[in-house]
Motif scaffolding. Structure first.
Motif, mmCIF file in Angstrom:
data_model
loop_
_atom_site.group_PDB
_atom_site.id
_atom_site.type_symbol
_atom_site.label_atom_id
_atom_site.label_comp_id
_atom_site.label_asym_id
_atom_site.label_seq_id
_atom_site.Cartn_x
_atom_site.Cartn_y
_atom_site.Cartn_z
ATOM 1 N N GLY A 61 7.605 -24.272 -0.755
ATOM 2 C CA GLY A 61 8.365 -24.203 0.492
ATOM 3 C C GLY A 61 7.964 -25.274 1.494
ATOM 4 N N LEU A 65 1.870 -28.326 4.049
ATOM 5 C CA LEU A 65 1.749 -29.751 3.740
ATOM 6 C C LEU A 65 1.870 -30.593 4.990
ATOM 7 N N ILE A 124 4.437 -14.582 6.091
ATOM 8 C CA ILE A 124 3.824 -15.871 5.731
ATOM 9 C C ILE A 124 4.902 -16.682 5.011
ATOM 10 N N THR A 127 6.357 -19.971 -0.896
ATOM 11 C CA THR A 127 6.781 -19.356 -2.144
ATOM 12 C C THR A 127 5.673 -18.496 -2.767
ATOM 13 N N GLY A 129 4.794 -18.788 -5.839
ATOM 14 C CA GLY A 129 4.017 -19.681 -6.703
ATOM 15 C C GLY A 129 2.856 -20.340 -5.975
ATOM 16 N N ALA A 130 3.018 -20.573 -4.677
ATOM 17 C CA ALA A 130 1.934 -21.211 -3.908
ATOM 18 C C ALA A 130 0.912 -20.190 -3.433
ATOM 19 N N SER A 131 1.227 -18.896 -3.509
ATOM 20 C CA SER A 131 0.326 -17.895 -2.902
ATOM 21 C C SER A 131 -1.082 -17.896 -3.502
ATOM 22 N N VAL A 133 -2.571 -20.566 -4.700
ATOM 23 C CA VAL A 133 -3.177 -21.896 -4.552
ATOM 24 C C VAL A 133 -4.239 -21.873 -3.456
ATOM 25 N N GLN A 134 -3.853 -21.386 -2.263
ATOM 26 C CA GLN A 134 -4.900 -21.289 -1.228
ATOM 27 C C GLN A 134 -5.234 -19.824 -0.972
ATOM 28 N N ILE A 136 -3.465 -17.078 -0.066
ATOM 29 C CA ILE A 136 -3.009 -16.829 1.315
ATOM 30 C C ILE A 136 -3.607 -15.531 1.855
ATOM 31 N N ALA A 138 -4.183 -13.050 5.664
ATOM 32 C CA ALA A 138 -3.910 -12.788 7.079
ATOM 33 C C ALA A 138 -4.265 -11.346 7.373
ATOM 34 N N TYR A 188 -2.150 -27.421 -13.097
ATOM 35 C CA TYR A 188 -1.302 -26.273 -13.421
ATOM 36 C C TYR A 188 -0.049 -26.206 -12.562
ATOM 37 N N LEU A 189 1.056 -25.947 -13.211
ATOM 38 C CA LEU A 189 2.289 -25.607 -12.504
ATOM 39 C C LEU A 189 2.420 -24.083 -12.607
ATOM 40 N N PRO A 244 4.918 -20.249 16.282
ATOM 41 C CA PRO A 244 6.251 -20.828 16.433
ATOM 42 C C PRO A 244 7.045 -20.728 15.130
ATOM 43 N N PRO A 246 9.036 -22.264 12.394
ATOM 44 C CA PRO A 246 9.171 -23.673 11.969
ATOM 45 C C PRO A 246 10.601 -24.195 12.073
ATOM 46 N N ILE A 354 -2.518 -29.179 3.049
ATOM 47 C CA ILE A 354 -2.806 -30.287 2.141
ATOM 48 C C ILE A 354 -2.176 -31.550 2.714
HETATM 49 C C1 LIG Z 1 4.358 -20.537 10.617
HETATM 50 C C2 LIG Z 1 3.374 -20.550 9.460
HETATM 51 C C3 LIG Z 1 2.464 -19.512 9.324
HETATM 52 C C4 LIG Z 1 1.543 -19.495 8.262
HETATM 53 N N1 LIG Z 1 0.668 -18.456 8.177
HETATM 54 C C5 LIG Z 1 -0.222 -18.420 7.143
HETATM 55 C C6 LIG Z 1 -1.143 -17.331 7.029
HETATM 56 O O1 LIG Z 1 -1.153 -16.402 7.844
HETATM 57 N N2 LIG Z 1 -2.011 -17.333 5.997
HETATM 58 C C7 LIG Z 1 -2.017 -18.327 5.062
HETATM 59 O O2 LIG Z 1 -2.831 -18.248 4.128
HETATM 60 N N3 LIG Z 1 -1.162 -19.366 5.141
HETATM 61 C C8 LIG Z 1 -0.262 -19.435 6.156
HETATM 62 N N4 LIG Z 1 0.601 -20.497 6.264
HETATM 63 C C9 LIG Z 1 0.536 -21.591 5.272
HETATM 64 C C10 LIG Z 1 1.571 -21.465 4.121
HETATM 65 O O3 LIG Z 1 2.601 -20.588 4.471
HETATM 66 C C11 LIG Z 1 0.939 -20.975 2.823
HETATM 67 O O4 LIG Z 1 -0.121 -21.809 2.442
HETATM 68 C C12 LIG Z 1 1.947 -20.910 1.669
HETATM 69 O O5 LIG Z 1 1.374 -20.269 0.560
HETATM 70 C C13 LIG Z 1 2.459 -22.275 1.250
HETATM 71 O O6 LIG Z 1 3.524 -22.053 0.350
HETATM 72 P P1 LIG Z 1 4.583 -23.159 0.025
HETATM 73 O O7 LIG Z 1 5.463 -22.644 -1.050
HETATM 74 O O8 LIG Z 1 5.259 -23.600 1.265
HETATM 75 O O9 LIG Z 1 3.652 -24.302 -0.560
HETATM 76 P P2 LIG Z 1 3.754 -25.881 -0.317
HETATM 77 O O10 LIG Z 1 3.434 -26.179 1.095
HETATM 78 O O11 LIG Z 1 5.032 -26.409 -0.863
HETATM 79 O O12 LIG Z 1 2.549 -26.378 -1.247
HETATM 80 C C14 LIG Z 1 1.217 -26.086 -0.900
HETATM 81 C C15 LIG Z 1 0.317 -26.507 -2.070
HETATM 82 O O13 LIG Z 1 0.539 -25.672 -3.183
HETATM 83 C C16 LIG Z 1 0.979 -26.434 -4.310
HETATM 84 N N5 LIG Z 1 1.981 -25.630 -4.996
HETATM 85 C C17 LIG Z 1 3.109 -25.096 -4.454
HETATM 86 N N6 LIG Z 1 3.778 -24.396 -5.384
HETATM 87 C C18 LIG Z 1 3.051 -24.483 -6.526
HETATM 88 C C19 LIG Z 1 3.227 -23.983 -7.843
HETATM 89 N N7 LIG Z 1 4.283 -23.232 -8.186
HETATM 90 N N8 LIG Z 1 2.293 -24.295 -8.787
HETATM 91 C C20 LIG Z 1 1.213 -25.050 -8.467
HETATM 92 N N9 LIG Z 1 1.004 -25.545 -7.241
HETATM 93 C C21 LIG Z 1 1.910 -25.267 -6.287
HETATM 94 C C22 LIG Z 1 1.514 -27.725 -3.737
HETATM 95 O O14 LIG Z 1 1.453 -28.789 -4.675
HETATM 96 C C23 LIG Z 1 0.601 -27.933 -2.562
HETATM 97 O O15 LIG Z 1 -0.608 -28.485 -3.025
HETATM 98 C C24 LIG Z 1 1.545 -20.548 7.311
HETATM 99 C C25 LIG Z 1 2.466 -21.587 7.448
HETATM 100 C C26 LIG Z 1 3.376 -21.599 8.510
HETATM 101 C C27 LIG Z 1 4.373 -22.721 8.628
#
Ligand SMILES: Cc1cc2nc3c(=O)[nH]c(=O)nc-3n(C[C@H](O)[C@H](O)[C@H](O)COP(=O)(O)OP(=O)(O)OC[C@H]3O[C@@H](n4cnc5c(N)ncnc54)[C@H](O)[C@@H]3O)c2cc1C
Length: 356
Positions: A61, A65, A124, A127, A129-131, A133-134, A136, A138, A188-189, A244, A246, A354
């Motif tokens: 999503g 980044l 939060i 996607t 799939g990203a959950s 990775v870091q 997530i 809260a 890994y994907l 805020p 986004p 990232i």
């Molecule tokens: C308003 C706001 C509030 C937020 N609050 C929180 C919070 O409370 N807690 C929290 O932990 N985070 C929070 N975040 C950060 C973010 O939402 C999370 O880190 C989320 O998991 C990122 O998902 P994404 O799909 O957008 O990943 P992306 O930003 O697209 O990618 C993030 C990383 O994951 C990798 N990645 C993505 N998808 C995959 C996949 N399928 N396989 C392998 N690698 C992948 C990407 O290559 C990149 O390195 C917040 C962000 C915003 C904008």
């Protein structure tokens, strides 16, 4: 493979709408992955031998980044959808969720079923799939607490793998997926994640210890038994008042990780700053609130000289893009903040998103 499942490669694809900070950068090559199996079949075909050796970048999503320049790589944009119950016992239900599903939609699905395990992680962005990775997190909960296993495509072996939650090295804003590399790129994907949730809520205790969640839940429930949806709704309203949107103001959520220091350092800081929020960790160290440090250092509401980027005026932990700015400008601001916090408190804070 039939023609309609072959991913079409777009060139110089504008990513402005695909990163929540709204920075205007493009991807040299870009494909949308809507069907995991078709993508893998295509990727592994002999014709893609050259492509397999080239730089690639996985995009979900775009909410974690900072895109500082055009991406000279093939961007794989995960948009696979679907969730399925794969197992159930007296207490739990196991849900396998495709990587491209929106995390918040999954949380709302769970609470609508009356299931517990991810309710504190409502709203939060990003996607499923990203959950992992870091990992997530809260309001006292992390995705890793509910992750049973992760299914992924391994770019090194060209095989699918299933990695148990305990093997994912899930930690505070960290996991093996951040570090496992192949040819210096993500190995890994993640194609789907399986979560273990509770459907039998007898003796279930909601996680209410963080911020004003408990009082907000009490206000809404007026003495009746609390359910996961009550917690999710309370957290949604708290988050809406603090963060805020986004779509209105570009941001990537909390910009800095909360720093973890050893106890003597935390105690020393606490004697100088009695209001410093400190969260003791199980390993004896202490997590400090980065937002508090940044606010005390005087950065809340600050803007860069050109006004394009700044610190959110309601929450100092969030850096924002007011428009017309670049990721490089945001990183310049982030470095200035981190250096100032280091100077004033002797504490090192590092960015959570990232930086690409
Ligand atoms: C308003 C706001 C509030 C937020 N609050 C929180 C919070 O409370 N807690 C929290 O932990 N985070 C929070 N975040 C950060 C973010 O939402 C999370 O880190 C989320 O998991 C990122 O998902 P994404 O799909 O957008 O990943 P992306 O930003 O697209 O990618 C993030 C990383 O994951 C990798 N990645 C993505 N998808 C995959 C996949 N399928 N396989 C392998 N690698 C992948 C990407 O290559 C990149 O390195 C917040 C962000 C915003 C904008």
């Amino acid at each position: 493979m039939t023609a309609h499942t072959t991913p079409a490669i777009a060139h110089h694809m504008d990513l402005t709408a695909f990163n929540t900070l709204g920075f205007s950068v493009s991807a040299e090559q870009y494909i949308t992955v809507r069907d995991t199996q078709a993508f893998i079949q295509w990727w592994c075909a002999p014709e893609q031998a050259t492509l397999r050796e080239q730089p690639r970048f996985i995009l979900g999503g775009g909410s974690n980044l900072v895109l500082t320049q055009d991406i000279r790589a093939l961007v794989l944009h995960l948009q696979t959808v679907g969730m399925q119950e794969v197992k159930r016992d007296d207490m739990h239900v196991w849900m396998e969720v495709q990587a491209g599903e929106m995390w918040h939609d999954f949380v709302m699905y769970c609470v609508a079923q009356g299931w517990a395990g991810v309710e504190n992680l409502a709203l939060i962005p990003g996607t499923v799939g990203a959950s992992p990775v870091q990992n997530i997190g809260a309001y006292g909960m992390e995705a890793g607490q509910a992750i049973e296993y992760v299914t992924a495509f391994d770019f090194a072996t060209l095989q699918m793998v299933q990695i148990a939650g305990q093997e994912c090295a899930l930690a505070y804003r960290d996991s093996l997926f951040k570090h496992a590399l192949h040819n210096e790129q993500a190995r890994y994907l993640i194609t789907s994640v399986c979560f273990k949730l509770r459907h039998d809520l007898r003796d279930w205790q909601a996680t209410l210890g963080y911020g004003d969640v408990a009082s907000r839940v009490r206000e809404n429930t007026q003495g009746r038994a609390v359910c996961p949806n009550d917690v999710a709704q309370a957290i949604i309203s708290i988050r809406q008042s603090k963060l805020p949107d986004p779509k209105v103001l570009g941001n990537a959520g909390s910009f800095f990780k909360n720093p973890v220091v050893d106890k003597p350092q935390a105690d020393a800081l606490k004697t100088q700053h009695d209001k410093l929020p400190c969260y003791p960790m199980t390993d004896g160290r202490v997590k400090l609130a980065a937002g508090w440090l940044i606010e005390q250092a005087g950065w809340k509401g600050a803007r860069s000289a050109d006004g394009h980027v700044g610190v959110y005026d309601k929450q100092a932990l969030v850096l924002v893009h007011h428009g017309g700015g670049t990721g490089a400008q945001l990183m310049t601001l982030a470095r200035a903040i981190a250096e100032d916090v280091q100077r004033k408190f002797g504490v090192f804070i590092e960015p959570e998103p990232i930086v690409v």
